[in-house]
Design an enzyme around this catalytic site. Structure first.
Site, PDB file in Angstrom:
ATOM      1  N   LYS A  83       0.858  -1.188   0.000  1.00 59.74           N
ATOM      2  CA  LYS A  83       0.000   0.000   0.000  1.00 59.74           C
ATOM      3  C   LYS A  83       0.895   1.239   0.000  1.00 59.74           C
ATOM      4  O   LYS A  83       1.795   1.360   0.852  1.00 59.74           O
ATOM      5  CB  LYS A  83      -0.854  -0.047   1.263  1.00 59.74           C
TER       6      LYS A  83
HETATM    7  C1  E4P Z   1      -8.233   1.926   3.765  1.00 62.59           C
HETATM    8  O1  E4P Z   1      -7.501   1.064   3.346  1.00 62.59           O
HETATM    9  C2  E4P Z   1      -8.094   2.581   5.076  1.00 62.59           C
HETATM   10  O2  E4P Z   1      -7.376   1.690   5.928  1.00 62.59           O
HETATM   11  C3  E4P Z   1      -9.394   2.850   5.762  1.00 62.59           C
HETATM   12  O3  E4P Z   1     -10.509   2.442   5.016  1.00 62.59           O
HETATM   13  C4  E4P Z   1      -9.499   4.184   6.391  1.00 62.59           C
HETATM   14  O4  E4P Z   1     -10.746   4.311   7.016  1.00 62.59           O
HETATM   15  P1  E4P Z   1     -11.057   5.370   8.153  1.00 62.59           P
HETATM   16  O5  E4P Z   1     -11.390   6.662   7.492  1.00 62.59           O
HETATM   17  O6  E4P Z   1     -12.254   4.800   8.862  1.00 62.59           O
HETATM   18  O7  E4P Z   1      -9.841   5.460   9.031  1.00 62.59           O
END
Ligand code: E4P
Length: 216
Positions: A83
């Protein structure tokens, strides 16, 4: 639509994997910190529970550093998906890694133009953050709609991974729009199974069945 769970909590991942409906896992540095676990160790454990992609995020901000970290992370297991943030260095890293056959999830996407760049960089997944977009006075679902339209216009193969999903309506709308994947916290996914009329119906059927005195 594929379902990924957005967590580094092993018990939740196991519970959802047991349903046979879990297609992958996403983590981020905040979720790793929340788990209190060692990053490498917990990522290895998650990769052993699910067959699908497990996103592990780099923390370097420069291309060379991202490549160095990706080299370590991708050795954890074949289903590790690197990522990277949606920055110039992140997309350079994306292009290099996907060129070598490594899965890449480009994260922190907040505009359709950013998503277009990620597709051009060969991203496996683009992660537009629906909930955080909503929190800031924009329509996160419009973002998913725009990306779907653009990707379809050019037949880009990058999968739209709707992230920052907060509730069932987000899931429903993402499915209507045609997001390829959605990632949500365990509680949101577990909530999808529930309906008050299902519970009420079971209660009624059980009460009537008991009156018959029969067994199966
Ligand atoms: C995506 O890969 C992120 O880890 C995640 O969806 C972020 O979500 P949040 O806005 O609830 O922290």
């Amino acid at each position: 639509m594929k379902f990924f769970v957005d967590t580094a909590e092993i018990a939740d991942i196991k519970e959802l994997a047991d349903t046979g409906l879990l297609d992958g896992v996403t983590t981020n540095p905040s979720l790793i910190a929340k788990s209190g676990r060692d990053f490498m160790e917990v990522t290895r454990e998650i990769c052993g529970i699910v067959d699908g992609p497990v996103s592990a995020e780099v923390v370097a901000l420069d291309h060379a550093g991202m490549m160095r970290e990706a080299e370590i992370l991708r050795k954890i297991a074949d289903n590790v998906c690197i990522k990277v943030p949606l920055t110039i260095d992140g997309l350079k890293t994306c292009k290099a890694l996907t060129g070598e056959g490594t899965m890449v999830n480009v994260t922190l996407c907040f505009s359709a133009n950013q998503a277009l760049l990620a597709a051009k960089a060969g991203a496996t997944f683009i992660s537009p953050f629906v909930g955080r977009h909503d929190d800031n006075g924009f329509d996160g679902l419009d973002l998913i709609r725009d990306i779907r339209l653009i990707y379809d216009n050019y037949a880009y193969e990058t999968q739209i991974l709707a992230a920052s999903i907060r509730h069932g309506v987000h899931v429903l709308e993402c499915a209507r729009i045609g997001a390829d994947v959605m990632t949500a916290p365990p509680a949101v996914i577990k909530g999808l199974f529930k309906h008050v009329l299902t519970d009420k119906g079971i209660e009624g059927f059980m009460a009537d069945w008991a009156k018959t005195g029969q067994t199966i």
